[in-house]
Motif scaffolding. Structure first.
Motif, PDB file in Angstrom:
ATOM      1  N   CYS A 107       0.862  -1.178   0.000  1.00  0.00           N
ATOM      2  CA  CYS A 107       0.000   0.000   0.000  1.00  0.00           C
ATOM      3  C   CYS A 107       0.901   1.232   0.000  1.00  0.00           C
ATOM      4  O   CYS A 107       2.127   1.116   0.019  1.00  0.00           O
ATOM      5  CB  CYS A 107      -0.940   0.009   1.209  1.00  0.00           C
ATOM      6  N   ARG A 108       0.312   2.395  -0.022  1.00  0.00           N
ATOM      7  CA  ARG A 108       1.049   3.659   0.092  1.00  0.00           C
ATOM      8  C   ARG A 108       0.385   4.528   1.146  1.00  0.00           C
ATOM      9  O   ARG A 108      -0.847   4.522   1.278  1.00  0.00           O
ATOM     10  CB  ARG A 108       1.114   4.394  -1.256  1.00  0.00           C
ATOM     11  N   ASP A 109       1.204   5.280   1.883  1.00  0.00           N
ATOM     12  CA  ASP A 109       0.627   6.161   2.901  1.00  0.00           C
ATOM     13  C   ASP A 109       0.145   7.461   2.268  1.00  0.00           C
ATOM     14  O   ASP A 109       0.180   7.625   1.038  1.00  0.00           O
ATOM     15  CB  ASP A 109       1.627   6.420   4.030  1.00  0.00           C
ATOM     16  N   GLY A 110      -0.310   8.372   3.092  1.00  0.00           N
ATOM     17  CA  GLY A 110      -0.877   9.609   2.586  1.00  0.00           C
ATOM     18  C   GLY A 110       0.099  10.463   1.802  1.00  0.00           C
ATOM     19  O   GLY A 110      -0.326  11.324   1.020  1.00  0.00           O
ATOM     20  N   SER A 111       1.396  10.244   1.972  1.00  0.00           N
ATOM     21  CA  SER A 111       2.414  10.986   1.229  1.00  0.00           C
ATOM     22  C   SER A 111       2.924  10.212   0.018  1.00  0.00           C
ATOM     23  O   SER A 111       3.845  10.661  -0.666  1.00  0.00           O
ATOM     24  CB  SER A 111       3.599  11.311   2.156  1.00  0.00           C
ATOM     25  N   ASP A 115       4.586   0.830   1.450  1.00  0.00           N
ATOM     26  CA  ASP A 115       4.718  -0.032   2.615  1.00  0.00           C
ATOM     27  C   ASP A 115       4.376  -1.448   2.155  1.00  0.00           C
ATOM     28  O   ASP A 115       3.606  -1.632   1.214  1.00  0.00           O
ATOM     29  CB  ASP A 115       3.764   0.412   3.726  1.00  0.00           C
ATOM     30  N   LYS A 147       2.967  -4.176  12.469  1.00  0.00           N
ATOM     31  CA  LYS A 147       2.004  -3.749  11.456  1.00  0.00           C
ATOM     32  C   LYS A 147       0.722  -3.260  12.128  1.00  0.00           C
ATOM     33  O   LYS A 147       0.201  -3.913  13.035  1.00  0.00           O
ATOM     34  CB  LYS A 147       1.654  -4.907  10.510  1.00  0.00           C
ATOM     35  N   ARG A 150      -5.676  -1.562   8.740  1.00  0.00           N
ATOM     36  CA  ARG A 150      -7.053  -1.076   8.663  1.00  0.00           C
ATOM     37  C   ARG A 150      -7.894  -2.111   7.919  1.00  0.00           C
ATOM     38  O   ARG A 150      -7.663  -2.372   6.730  1.00  0.00           O
ATOM     39  CB  ARG A 150      -7.123   0.274   7.950  1.00  0.00           C
ATOM     40  N   GLY A 158      -5.648  -0.990   4.192  1.00  0.00           N
ATOM     41  CA  GLY A 158      -4.327  -0.359   4.213  1.00  0.00           C
ATOM     42  C   GLY A 158      -3.624  -0.696   5.510  1.00  0.00           C
ATOM     43  O   GLY A 158      -4.195  -1.335   6.399  1.00  0.00           O
ATOM     44  N   ALA A 160       0.227   0.324   8.100  1.00  0.00           N
ATOM     45  CA  ALA A 160       1.466   1.067   8.327  1.00  0.00           C
ATOM     46  C   ALA A 160       2.394   0.221   9.181  1.00  0.00           C
ATOM     47  O   ALA A 160       1.944  -0.509  10.073  1.00  0.00           O
ATOM     48  CB  ALA A 160       1.185   2.398   9.014  1.00  0.00           C
ATOM     49  N   THR A 161       3.696   0.320   8.909  1.00  0.00           N
ATOM     50  CA  THR A 161       4.703  -0.479   9.598  1.00  0.00           C
ATOM     51  C   THR A 161       5.558   0.397  10.500  1.00  0.00           C
ATOM     52  O   THR A 161       5.962   1.496  10.107  1.00  0.00           O
ATOM     53  CB  THR A 161       5.617  -1.192   8.586  1.00  0.00           C
ATOM     54  N   LEU A 242       0.323   5.485  15.443  1.00  0.00           N
ATOM     55  CA  LEU A 242      -0.351   4.587  14.501  1.00  0.00           C
ATOM     56  C   LEU A 242      -1.705   4.063  14.963  1.00  0.00           C
ATOM     57  O   LEU A 242      -2.499   3.618  14.126  1.00  0.00           O
ATOM     58  CB  LEU A 242       0.558   3.406  14.164  1.00  0.00           C
TER      59      LEU A 242
END
Length: 303
Positions: A107-111, A115, A147, A150, A158, A160-161, A242
Protein backbone atom coordinates in the motif's frame (compact mmCIF):
# COMPACT_ATOMS: atom_id res chain seq x y z
CA UNK A 1 -3.67 -29.67 2.63
CA UNK A 2 -0.34 -28.52 4.02
CA UNK A 3 -0.14 -24.89 5.15
CA UNK A 4 3.37 -23.40 5.45
CA UNK A 5 4.16 -20.15 7.26
CA UNK A 6 7.79 -19.52 6.27
CA UNK A 7 9.31 -16.40 7.78
CA UNK A 8 12.75 -14.87 8.21
CA UNK A 9 13.76 -16.87 11.27
CA UNK A 10 11.27 -19.73 11.61
CA UNK A 11 9.20 -22.23 9.66
CA UNK A 12 5.77 -23.41 10.79
CA UNK A 13 3.96 -26.25 9.00
CA UNK A 14 0.35 -27.29 9.56
CA UNK A 15 -1.47 -30.37 8.31
CA UNK A 16 -5.12 -29.45 7.75
CA UNK A 17 -8.19 -31.57 7.12
CA UNK A 18 -10.84 -30.87 4.49
CA UNK A 19 -12.55 -28.32 6.77
CA UNK A 20 -9.34 -26.37 7.47
CA UNK A 21 -8.97 -27.68 11.02
CA UNK A 22 -5.40 -28.19 12.26
CA UNK A 23 -4.64 -31.90 12.69
CA UNK A 24 -0.90 -31.60 13.34
CA UNK A 25 1.82 -28.97 13.33
CA UNK A 26 5.60 -28.73 13.18
CA UNK A 27 7.95 -25.82 13.80
CA UNK A 28 11.68 -25.34 13.25
CA UNK A 29 14.24 -22.48 13.34
CA UNK A 30 14.62 -22.87 9.57
CA UNK A 31 13.64 -19.40 8.38
CA UNK A 32 14.67 -18.20 4.93
CA UNK A 33 17.82 -16.51 6.23
CA UNK A 34 19.15 -19.91 7.33
CA UNK A 35 18.62 -21.53 3.92
CA UNK A 36 20.95 -21.38 0.91
CA UNK A 37 19.47 -19.98 -2.29
CA UNK A 38 19.20 -23.45 -3.81
CA UNK A 39 18.19 -25.20 -0.59
CA UNK A 40 14.50 -24.37 -0.13
CA UNK A 41 13.12 -27.56 -1.67
CA UNK A 42 15.43 -29.77 0.40
CA UNK A 43 14.64 -27.83 3.59
CA UNK A 44 10.89 -28.09 3.04
CA UNK A 45 11.07 -31.80 2.32
CA UNK A 46 13.24 -32.39 5.39
CA UNK A 47 10.74 -30.58 7.62
CA UNK A 48 7.73 -32.29 6.02
CA UNK A 49 9.30 -35.69 6.61
CA UNK A 50 6.63 -38.38 6.55
CA UNK A 51 4.01 -35.79 5.55
CA UNK A 52 5.33 -35.80 1.97
CA UNK A 53 2.59 -37.10 -0.30
CA UNK A 54 0.28 -35.65 -2.92
CA UNK A 55 -1.40 -33.27 -0.45
CA UNK A 56 -1.55 -29.69 -1.83
CA UNK A 57 0.98 -27.27 -0.28
CA UNK A 58 0.24 -23.54 0.12
CA UNK A 59 2.86 -21.16 1.58
CA UNK A 60 3.05 -17.56 2.74
CA UNK A 61 5.57 -15.24 4.37
CA UNK A 62 9.11 -14.29 3.44
CA UNK A 63 9.39 -17.42 1.31
CA UNK A 64 7.83 -15.26 -1.42
CA UNK A 65 10.31 -12.39 -0.95
CA UNK A 66 13.40 -11.48 -2.98
CA UNK A 67 15.48 -13.47 -0.48
CA UNK A 68 13.09 -16.44 -0.57
CA UNK A 69 12.37 -19.32 -2.92
CA UNK A 70 10.71 -17.10 -5.53
CA UNK A 71 9.83 -13.42 -5.42
CA UNK A 72 6.07 -13.12 -5.87
CA UNK A 73 4.82 -9.57 -6.68
CA UNK A 74 2.64 -7.95 -4.03
CA UNK A 75 -1.13 -7.63 -4.23
CA UNK A 76 -2.25 -4.03 -3.66
CA UNK A 77 -4.62 -2.66 -1.04
CA UNK A 78 -7.53 -2.84 -0.76
CA UNK A 79 -7.51 -6.64 -1.00
CA UNK A 80 -9.45 -9.60 0.30
CA UNK A 81 -8.78 -13.33 0.12
CA UNK A 82 -9.82 -13.65 -3.54
CA UNK A 83 -7.60 -10.72 -4.61
CA UNK A 84 -4.55 -12.19 -2.87
CA UNK A 85 -5.21 -15.73 -4.10
CA UNK A 86 -5.43 -14.49 -7.68
CA UNK A 87 -1.74 -13.55 -7.58
CA UNK A 88 -0.41 -16.73 -5.99
CA UNK A 89 2.32 -18.46 -7.97
CA UNK A 90 3.07 -22.14 -8.38
CA UNK A 91 6.59 -23.43 -7.86
CA UNK A 92 7.73 -26.89 -8.94
CA UNK A 93 10.75 -29.01 -8.08
CA UNK A 94 12.10 -32.53 -8.01
CA UNK A 95 9.95 -35.38 -9.22
CA UNK A 96 6.76 -33.47 -9.93
CA UNK A 97 6.40 -31.82 -6.53
CA UNK A 98 4.67 -28.42 -6.42
CA UNK A 99 3.46 -25.72 -4.05
CA UNK A 100 1.74 -22.33 -4.20
CA UNK A 101 3.23 -19.15 -2.72
CA UNK A 102 1.07 -16.20 -1.59
CA UNK A 103 2.05 -12.74 -2.84
CA UNK A 104 2.11 -10.49 0.23
CA UNK A 105 0.51 -7.06 0.22
CA UNK A 106 1.50 -3.45 -0.53
CA UNK A 107 0.00 0.00 0.00
CA UNK A 108 1.05 3.66 0.09
CA UNK A 109 0.63 6.16 2.90
CA UNK A 110 -0.88 9.61 2.59
CA UNK A 111 2.41 10.99 1.23
CA UNK A 112 2.73 8.25 -1.38
CA UNK A 113 5.49 6.30 0.41
CA UNK A 114 5.18 2.52 -0.15
CA UNK A 115 4.72 -0.03 2.61
CA UNK A 116 4.76 -3.84 2.38
CA UNK A 117 4.02 -7.00 4.33
CA UNK A 118 4.52 -10.72 3.73
CA UNK A 119 2.73 -13.29 5.87
CA UNK A 120 0.71 -10.93 8.07
CA UNK A 121 -1.95 -10.59 5.36
CA UNK A 122 -2.53 -14.35 5.54
CA UNK A 123 -2.94 -14.20 9.31
CA UNK A 124 -5.51 -11.42 8.91
CA UNK A 125 -7.44 -13.33 6.23
CA UNK A 126 -7.50 -16.29 8.60
CA UNK A 127 -8.81 -14.09 11.42
CA UNK A 128 -11.65 -12.70 9.28
CA UNK A 129 -14.30 -14.69 11.15
CA UNK A 130 -13.39 -12.76 14.31
CA UNK A 131 -13.47 -9.35 12.58
CA UNK A 132 -16.56 -7.35 11.58
CA UNK A 133 -17.96 -8.29 8.16
CA UNK A 134 -18.96 -4.66 7.61
CA UNK A 135 -17.47 -1.45 8.94
CA UNK A 136 -13.95 -0.85 10.20
CA UNK A 137 -11.55 -2.53 12.59
CA UNK A 138 -7.91 -2.11 13.60
CA UNK A 139 -5.47 -5.01 13.82
CA UNK A 140 -1.99 -4.72 15.33
CA UNK A 141 0.61 -7.41 14.65
CA UNK A 142 3.56 -6.73 16.98
CA UNK A 143 6.98 -7.88 15.89
CA UNK A 144 10.39 -6.81 14.67
CA UNK A 145 8.42 -4.68 12.23
CA UNK A 146 5.00 -4.08 13.79
CA UNK A 147 2.00 -3.75 11.46
CA UNK A 148 -1.07 -1.59 12.07
CA UNK A 149 -3.78 -2.71 9.70
CA UNK A 150 -7.05 -1.08 8.66
CA UNK A 151 -9.74 -3.69 8.04
CA UNK A 152 -12.84 -2.47 6.24
CA UNK A 153 -15.88 -4.31 4.88
CA UNK A 154 -14.26 -7.73 4.82
CA UNK A 155 -10.85 -6.79 3.39
CA UNK A 156 -7.51 -5.14 4.16
CA UNK A 157 -7.88 -1.45 3.32
CA UNK A 158 -4.33 -0.36 4.21
CA UNK A 159 -1.62 -0.58 6.84
CA UNK A 160 1.47 1.07 8.33
CA UNK A 161 4.70 -0.48 9.60
CA UNK A 162 6.77 0.57 12.63
CA UNK A 163 10.34 -0.75 13.09
CA UNK A 164 9.87 -0.76 16.87
CA UNK A 165 11.26 -4.20 17.62
CA UNK A 166 14.31 -3.74 15.42
CA UNK A 167 15.06 -0.28 16.83
CA UNK A 168 14.79 -1.66 20.37
CA UNK A 169 17.26 -4.44 19.52
CA UNK A 170 19.71 -2.05 17.85
CA UNK A 171 19.62 0.45 20.70
CA UNK A 172 20.03 -2.25 23.31
CA UNK A 173 22.88 -4.11 21.60
CA UNK A 174 24.69 -1.46 19.57
CA UNK A 175 24.25 1.93 21.27
CA UNK A 176 25.47 3.75 24.34
CA UNK A 177 22.03 3.18 25.90
CA UNK A 178 22.67 -0.54 26.01
CA UNK A 179 25.85 -0.15 28.04
CA UNK A 180 23.76 0.80 31.06
CA UNK A 181 21.38 -2.17 30.73
CA UNK A 182 21.67 -5.47 32.55
CA UNK A 183 21.47 -8.72 30.60
CA UNK A 184 18.24 -10.69 30.63
CA UNK A 185 14.68 -10.08 29.55
CA UNK A 186 12.92 -9.55 32.89
CA UNK A 187 9.90 -7.29 32.47
CA UNK A 188 9.32 -4.46 34.96
CA UNK A 189 5.68 -3.37 34.59
CA UNK A 190 6.00 -0.19 36.67
CA UNK A 191 9.02 1.05 34.70
CA UNK A 192 7.41 0.03 31.42
CA UNK A 193 4.40 2.16 32.38
CA UNK A 194 6.76 5.07 33.16
CA UNK A 195 8.17 4.76 29.64
CA UNK A 196 4.65 4.83 28.20
CA UNK A 197 3.87 8.01 30.15
CA UNK A 198 7.12 9.61 28.97
CA UNK A 199 6.15 8.92 25.35
CA UNK A 200 3.02 11.00 25.94
CA UNK A 201 5.02 14.03 27.06
CA UNK A 202 6.59 16.86 25.06
CA UNK A 203 10.06 16.62 23.56
CA UNK A 204 9.76 13.93 20.89
CA UNK A 205 11.18 10.45 20.51
CA UNK A 206 14.85 11.35 20.06
CA UNK A 207 14.89 13.50 23.20
CA UNK A 208 13.04 10.83 25.15
CA UNK A 209 15.59 8.23 24.12
CA UNK A 210 18.46 10.26 25.51
CA UNK A 211 16.44 10.70 28.68
CA UNK A 212 16.52 6.94 29.08
CA UNK A 213 20.30 7.18 29.27
CA UNK A 214 20.33 10.05 31.75
CA UNK A 215 17.76 8.41 34.02
CA UNK A 216 20.02 5.40 34.09
CA UNK A 217 23.10 7.53 34.76
CA UNK A 218 21.60 9.29 37.76
CA UNK A 219 20.08 6.13 39.17
CA UNK A 220 16.41 6.95 38.63
CA UNK A 221 16.00 3.75 36.61
CA UNK A 222 17.96 0.61 37.51
CA UNK A 223 20.07 -1.36 35.02
CA UNK A 224 17.64 -4.27 35.21
CA UNK A 225 14.58 -2.06 34.58
CA UNK A 226 16.07 0.16 31.86
CA UNK A 227 15.11 -2.20 28.97
CA UNK A 228 11.49 -2.02 30.12
CA UNK A 229 11.67 1.78 30.24
CA UNK A 230 13.12 1.91 26.72
CA UNK A 231 10.46 -0.52 25.49
CA UNK A 232 7.73 1.64 27.01
CA UNK A 233 9.04 4.75 25.26
CA UNK A 234 9.24 3.06 21.86
CA UNK A 235 5.89 1.26 22.04
CA UNK A 236 4.25 4.36 23.49
CA UNK A 237 5.40 6.44 20.52
CA UNK A 238 4.27 3.69 18.14
CA UNK A 239 0.77 3.62 19.63
CA UNK A 240 0.52 7.42 19.62
CA UNK A 241 1.53 7.56 15.96
CA UNK A 242 -0.35 4.59 14.50
CA UNK A 243 -3.32 3.63 16.69
CA UNK A 244 -6.44 5.31 15.31
CA UNK A 245 -7.60 8.24 17.41
CA UNK A 246 -11.03 8.70 15.88
CA UNK A 247 -12.06 5.87 13.58
CA UNK A 248 -12.49 2.58 15.44
CA UNK A 249 -14.68 -0.48 15.12
CA UNK A 250 -17.97 -0.43 16.99
CA UNK A 251 -16.48 -1.90 20.15
CA UNK A 252 -13.41 0.36 20.14
CA UNK A 253 -11.16 -2.71 20.29
CA UNK A 254 -7.70 -3.18 18.78
CA UNK A 255 -7.21 -6.78 17.66
CA UNK A 256 -3.78 -8.28 18.40
CA UNK A 257 -2.14 -11.13 16.48
CA UNK A 258 1.38 -12.41 17.13
CA UNK A 259 3.75 -14.24 19.44
CA UNK A 260 2.35 -14.64 22.95
CA UNK A 261 5.01 -12.59 24.75
CA UNK A 262 4.82 -9.61 22.42
CA UNK A 263 1.03 -9.67 22.26
CA UNK A 264 0.88 -9.64 26.07
CA UNK A 265 3.29 -6.68 26.16
CA UNK A 266 1.26 -4.70 23.62
CA UNK A 267 -1.96 -5.48 25.45
CA UNK A 268 -0.39 -4.10 28.62
CA UNK A 269 0.77 -1.01 26.69
CA UNK A 270 -2.63 -0.42 25.10
CA UNK A 271 -4.33 -0.72 28.49
CA UNK A 272 -1.83 1.79 29.88
CA UNK A 273 -2.80 4.15 27.05
CA UNK A 274 -6.49 3.70 27.77
CA UNK A 275 -7.18 1.42 24.80
CA UNK A 276 -9.10 -1.87 24.76
CA UNK A 277 -7.68 -4.92 22.96
CA UNK A 278 -8.38 -8.58 22.30
CA UNK A 279 -6.05 -11.38 21.25
CA UNK A 280 -6.52 -13.54 18.16
CA UNK A 281 -4.62 -16.85 18.03
CA UNK A 282 -1.61 -16.55 15.69
CA UNK A 283 -2.42 -20.01 14.27
CA UNK A 284 -5.02 -18.13 12.23
CA UNK A 285 -2.30 -18.15 9.53
CA UNK A 286 -3.21 -21.79 8.83
CA UNK A 287 -6.85 -20.84 8.36
CA UNK A 288 -5.78 -18.00 6.09
CA UNK A 289 -3.79 -20.35 3.86
CA UNK A 290 -6.76 -22.72 3.74
CA UNK A 291 -9.02 -19.87 2.59
CA UNK A 292 -6.51 -18.73 -0.03
CA UNK A 293 -6.29 -22.29 -1.37
CA UNK A 294 -10.09 -22.36 -1.68
CA UNK A 295 -9.89 -19.42 -4.11
CA UNK A 296 -7.40 -21.12 -6.42
CA UNK A 297 -8.83 -22.28 -9.78
CA UNK A 298 -10.23 -25.79 -9.68
CA UNK A 299 -7.52 -28.34 -10.39
CA UNK A 300 -4.61 -25.91 -9.86
CA UNK A 301 -3.39 -27.76 -6.75
CA UNK A 302 -2.47 -30.79 -8.80
CA UNK A 303 -1.17 -28.98 -11.85
Amino acid sequence: MIAVDWGTSSLRIYRLDETGAIRARREAPAGIMTVAADGFAATLEAQLGDWIDDTPIVMSGMIGSRQGWREVPYAECPSGAADIARLMQKIEWGNGRRAWIAPGLSCRDGSGVPDVMRGEETQIIGAAAELPATGAATICLPGTHSKWVRWRDGGIAGFATAMTGEVFAVLRRHSILGRLMAEGDAHDSATFAAGLRRADEAGGLLHHLFGARTRGLVGEVSESALPSYLSGILIGHEIAALAPQGERDAAGVIHLIGAAGLVSLYREALAGCGRDSRIIDSDCVARGLFLLAAHLPSGSSDG
